[in-house]
Write a protein that holds these residues in place. Structure first.
Motif: not given
Length: 250
Positions: A13, A61, A86, A115, A118, A122, A136
């Motif tokens: 991302t 997002m 992320l 986040l 996200s 996923c 992350g």
């Protein structure tokens, strides 16, 4: 099995500029199948023309209503994800003389809740991989306080704790979790900064360090080490740090 099916698959991302774009290049050069997300394709356009193994999946997002659709789109390209990085984020600074308190909401909406959204996208696909890795991006800013960084620092600290806790919950599913803490990187965001940024590095340098570090799947990876050491001192000697960084009394 085809060569395309043999490729490991990563979702990145914030991939249209800065660190995300540099990471996208790095993964492509290493032979990965890359699913790249951002609100707009931006600087990804040249890579999309050059690499058949790159696919752009639009994703805002901060918009909860997109979560299911983005998950379905990713699923249409791959039945699983080997890795998710992320990385998307933003930054604004608080002017205490004319404070915009709503800015706190904006930063948390992108950096933290974005986040979290996200992860919701996923995680089901990561669970289907044989050795999944969730990554992350936090920041070295969480290591010691900086003036005007109340919103940015708090959002990145929230990411760090969230990932640390999530690591415990996901161990039962064999999902490794890494938190990255980069220092100052020369991106469109940091180019707006008006203060000194020690040990500033290029996006390509940051991406190389991240990519190499992620091979060993550490719990955390903070870099560069010189900045880590400086912030360690700031954290353990807070009065000295305050006297150095706080705006002078008028």
């Amino acid at each position: 099995m085809s060569q395309a099916m043999d490729k490991k698959v990563v979702w990145i991302t914030g991939a249209s500029s800065g660190i995300g774009l540099a990471l996208t290049k790095r993964y492509l050069e290493d032979g990965w199948r890359v699913l790249a997300s951002a609100r707009k394709s931006g600087e990804l356009e040249d890579l999309l023309e050059a690499f058949d193994s790159l696919t752009f999946v639009p994703f805002d997002m901060t918009d909860d209503s997109q979560i299911e659709a983005v998950h379905d789109t990713l699923s249409s390209y791959s039945a699983h994800l080997d890795c998710a990085v992320l990385n998307a984020g933003t930054c604004e600074y608080l002017d205490i003389n004319e404070p915009d308190w709503k800015m706190m909401d904006r930063i948390m909406s992108v950096n933290f809740f974005g986040l979290v959204n996200s992860v919701e996208v996923c995680l089901p696909l990561l669970k289907k991989a044989s050795s999944p890795h969730l990554v992350g991006v936090s920041s070295q800013a969480v290591q010691a306080a900086f003036p005007q960084a109340e919103a940015y620092g708090a959002s990145k600290a929230a990411i760090r704790y969230f990932l640390s806790s999530l690591r415990m919950n996901l161990k039962q599913f064999n999902v490794d979790v890494t938190c990255l803490l980069p220092g100052f990187v020369d991106t469109p965001l940091t180019q707006k900064n008006t203060f000194s940024m020690p040990f500033l590095m290029s996006p390509d340098d940051a991406a190389k360090r991240m990519f190499n570090a992620l091979e060993s799947r550490p719990f955390e990876y903070a870099f560069p080490k010189r900045l880590t050491a400086m912030l360690w001192a700031g954290r353990h000697f807070p009065k000295l740090w305050l006297s150095m960084l706080a705006p002078k009394t008028k």
